[in-house]
Write a protein that holds these residues in place. Structure first.
Motif, short mmCIF file in Angstrom:
data_model
loop_
_atom_site.label_atom_id
_atom_site.label_comp_id
_atom_site.label_asym_id
_atom_site.label_seq_id
_atom_site.Cartn_x
_atom_site.Cartn_y
_atom_site.Cartn_z
N ARG A 158 -99.90 -5.43 32.23
CA ARG A 158 -99.14 -4.24 31.83
C ARG A 158 -97.76 -4.28 32.48
O ARG A 158 -97.58 -4.84 33.55
CB ARG A 158 -99.88 -2.97 32.25
N PRO A 159 -96.76 -3.67 31.84
CA PRO A 159 -95.41 -3.65 32.41
C PRO A 159 -95.39 -2.87 33.73
O PRO A 159 -96.08 -1.87 33.89
CB PRO A 159 -94.58 -2.92 31.34
N ASP A 160 -94.60 -3.35 34.67
CA ASP A 160 -94.42 -2.69 35.97
C ASP A 160 -93.14 -1.85 35.91
O ASP A 160 -92.04 -2.38 35.91
CB ASP A 160 -94.34 -3.74 37.08
N GLY A 161 -93.30 -0.52 35.87
CA GLY A 161 -92.15 0.38 35.71
C GLY A 161 -91.12 0.25 36.82
O GLY A 161 -89.92 0.23 36.57
N GLU A 162 -91.58 0.15 38.06
CA GLU A 162 -90.65 0.07 39.20
C GLU A 162 -89.84 -1.22 39.15
O GLU A 162 -88.64 -1.23 39.42
CB GLU A 162 -91.41 0.16 40.52
N LYS A 163 -90.49 -2.33 38.80
CA LYS A 163 -89.77 -3.61 38.69
C LYS A 163 -88.70 -3.54 37.61
O LYS A 163 -87.57 -4.01 37.78
CB LYS A 163 -90.75 -4.75 38.38
N ILE A 164 -89.08 -2.97 36.44
CA ILE A 164 -88.13 -2.86 35.34
C ILE A 164 -86.96 -1.97 35.75
O ILE A 164 -85.79 -2.28 35.47
CB ILE A 164 -88.83 -2.29 34.09
N TYR A 165 -87.26 -0.84 36.42
CA TYR A 165 -86.20 0.09 36.83
C TYR A 165 -85.19 -0.60 37.76
O TYR A 165 -83.99 -0.50 37.57
CB TYR A 165 -86.82 1.30 37.52
N HIS A 166 -85.70 -1.28 38.78
CA HIS A 166 -84.80 -1.92 39.75
C HIS A 166 -84.04 -3.09 39.13
O HIS A 166 -82.89 -3.36 39.51
CB HIS A 166 -85.60 -2.38 40.97
N THR A 167 -84.65 -3.76 38.16
CA THR A 167 -83.94 -4.84 37.47
C THR A 167 -82.77 -4.28 36.66
O THR A 167 -81.64 -4.80 36.72
CB THR A 167 -84.89 -5.61 36.53
N LEU A 168 -83.03 -3.21 35.90
CA LEU A 168 -81.95 -2.58 35.13
C LEU A 168 -80.90 -1.96 36.04
O LEU A 168 -79.70 -1.96 35.72
CB LEU A 168 -82.52 -1.53 34.18
N LEU A 169 -81.33 -1.42 37.18
CA LEU A 169 -80.38 -0.83 38.12
C LEU A 169 -79.41 -1.89 38.63
O LEU A 169 -78.20 -1.63 38.77
CB LEU A 169 -81.14 -0.20 39.29
N ALA A 170 -79.92 -3.09 38.88
CA ALA A 170 -79.05 -4.19 39.31
C ALA A 170 -78.08 -4.59 38.20
O ALA A 170 -76.92 -4.93 38.46
CB ALA A 170 -79.91 -5.39 39.73
N VAL A 171 -78.57 -4.55 36.94
CA VAL A 171 -77.70 -4.86 35.80
C VAL A 171 -76.56 -3.84 35.71
O VAL A 171 -75.39 -4.21 35.53
CB VAL A 171 -78.51 -4.87 34.48
N PHE A 172 -76.90 -2.55 35.84
CA PHE A 172 -75.87 -1.51 35.77
C PHE A 172 -74.88 -1.62 36.93
O PHE A 172 -73.69 -1.36 36.76
CB PHE A 172 -76.54 -0.13 35.77
N ALA A 173 -75.37 -2.00 38.10
CA ALA A 173 -74.48 -2.16 39.26
C ALA A 173 -73.47 -3.28 38.99
O ALA A 173 -72.27 -3.15 39.30
CB ALA A 173 -75.29 -2.47 40.51
N ALA A 174 -73.94 -4.39 38.39
CA ALA A 174 -73.03 -5.49 38.06
C ALA A 174 -72.01 -5.06 37.01
O ALA A 174 -70.82 -5.41 37.09
CB ALA A 174 -73.84 -6.69 37.56
N CYS A 175 -72.46 -4.27 36.03
CA CYS A 175 -71.54 -3.77 34.99
C CYS A 175 -70.48 -2.85 35.61
O CYS A 175 -69.30 -2.93 35.25
CB CYS A 175 -72.32 -3.02 33.92
N ASP A 176 -70.91 -1.98 36.53
CA ASP A 176 -69.96 -1.07 37.19
C ASP A 176 -68.90 -1.84 37.97
O ASP A 176 -67.73 -1.47 37.97
CB ASP A 176 -70.72 -0.12 38.13
N ASN A 177 -69.33 -2.91 38.65
CA ASN A 177 -68.37 -3.72 39.40
C ASN A 177 -67.34 -4.35 38.48
O ASN A 177 -66.14 -4.38 38.79
CB ASN A 177 -69.10 -4.80 40.20
N SER A 178 -67.80 -4.86 37.33
CA SER A 178 -66.89 -5.48 36.38
C SER A 178 -65.92 -4.46 35.80
O SER A 178 -64.72 -4.73 35.67
CB SER A 178 -67.68 -6.14 35.24
N ILE A 179 -66.43 -3.27 35.45
CA ILE A 179 -65.58 -2.21 34.90
C ILE A 179 -64.57 -1.74 35.95
O ILE A 179 -63.40 -1.49 35.63
CB ILE A 179 -66.44 -1.03 34.41
N ASP A 180 -65.01 -1.64 37.21
CA ASP A 180 -64.11 -1.21 38.28
C ASP A 180 -62.96 -2.20 38.46
O ASP A 180 -61.80 -1.80 38.62
CB ASP A 180 -64.90 -1.08 39.58
N GLU A 181 -63.29 -3.49 38.42
CA GLU A 181 -62.24 -4.51 38.53
C GLU A 181 -61.28 -4.43 37.35
O GLU A 181 -60.06 -4.57 37.51
CB GLU A 181 -62.87 -5.90 38.59
N MET A 182 -61.82 -4.20 36.16
CA MET A 182 -60.97 -4.11 34.98
C MET A 182 -60.05 -2.89 35.05
O MET A 182 -58.87 -2.95 34.67
CB MET A 182 -61.85 -4.02 33.72
N GLN A 183 -60.58 -1.75 35.55
CA GLN A 183 -59.76 -0.56 35.68
C GLN A 183 -58.63 -0.76 36.70
O GLN A 183 -57.51 -0.29 36.50
CB GLN A 183 -60.64 0.63 36.10
#
Length: 292
Positions: free
Chosen positions: A165-190
């Motif tokens: 079965r899918p592990d909700g906490e693992k999925i959440y933390h994986t997506l959280l890391a993805v969003f953190a990387a996106c925020d860093n890229s957007i911050d540099e672009m801004q």
């Protein structure tokens, strides 16, 4: 401005509830796709420049394509199913079974012949020993022949099943890391966007030329002089909003920013005209009272 990571963190409880209802990784992948669209929509509801919105969209599309690669299965459970009343399968006899069976049968017959027919002969003791040896050989051959007979388990049949079965906490933390990387890229672009805009403004290639800055500065000076009236406060608010859209901020007089102002002699201190600043760089000096 809220970041993608902040928005997703605020939506954690709802997201984990959705994942907990998923029984397969395919279902969890669909929930993640919906969450990416939801977070992007909430992010774009803020006042963002068009390049930032395009960059966020491209990053979410890239993240969506990579969802299938996320290894976020939980603990695997093994289930079994027993089937009772299964029919017995036929005995599976090899060639060696028949060889040893024939040898055993032959030794048994030879032992009987020796013991019965030659028991009264002159070599009685020798014949007895030979008969006994043949009997033993027959028993050994019968034993080996029996061991060569293969029988499969009978009575019940068992099937095993594995479920992850899918592990909700693992999925959440994986997506959280993805969003953190996106925020860093957007911050540099801004930051790069602000630097480019600052260069244009400082090189007089900006939308607001010197005449406009002078005009807005004079309007602000007049409005600050009548700051007690509602009309003056409305004019100040409108000009601040207009300049904010151009990445320009208005800064009132303070001891910290004294260098950004020309000082006028006065018994009282205060802002006569605010300073025009872009990303911490002075664009147009302000005017303040209180200098001696």
């Amino acid at each position: 401005m809220k970041t993608l990571q902040t928005i997703f963190s605020g939506d954690k409880e709802r997201f984990l509830q959705q994942i907990s209802r998923c029984e397969t990784m395919k279902q969890a992948e669909q929930v993640c796709e919906d969450e990416l669209s939801r977070i992007l929509s909430m992010y774009n509801d803020q006042e963002l420049s068009e390049p930032v919105q395009k960059a966020a969209l491209q990053m979410m599309q890239t993240a969506r394509m990579c969802l299938a690669l996320i290894g976020t299965e939980g603990q695997t459970k093994i289930y079994s199913r027993n089937e009772y009343g299964a029919k017995k399968e036929k005995e599976n006899r090899s060639v060696w079974f028949y060889i040893f069976f024939v040898l055993a049968f032959g030794c048994a017959i030879a032992s009987a012949v020796v013991l019965i027919l030659f028991a009264s002969s002159l070599l009685k003791s020798f014949n007895t020993i030979a008969g006994i040896c043949l009997a033993v050989a027959a028993m050994v051959c019968f034993f080996i022949a029996g061991a060569l007979v293969h029988r499969k388990e009978t009575g019940q049949k068992q099937d095993l099943y594995a479920e992850s079965r899918p592990d909700g906490e693992k999925i959440y933390h994986t997506l959280l890391a993805v969003f953190a990387a996106c925020d860093n890229s957007i911050d540099e672009m801004q930051k790069e966007e602000i630097i480019e805009q600052k260069k244009k403004l400082l090189s007089q290639e900006e939308i607001l030329d010197k005449r406009q800055l002078e005009l807005l500065g004079q309007m602000l000076e007049n409005a600050y002089a009548e700051s007690g009236s509602d009309f003056a406060r409305e004019v100040i608010s409108d000009i601040k909003f207009y300049l904010h859209k151009q990445k320009i901020e208005l800064v009132d007089y303070s001891s910290e920013h004294k260098a950004w102002f020309d000082m006028m002699p006065s018994a009282k201190s205060g802002t006569i005209r605010p300073a025009f600043v872009i990303d911490g760089t002075l664009l147009k000096k302000g005017l303040a009272a209180g200098g001696r």
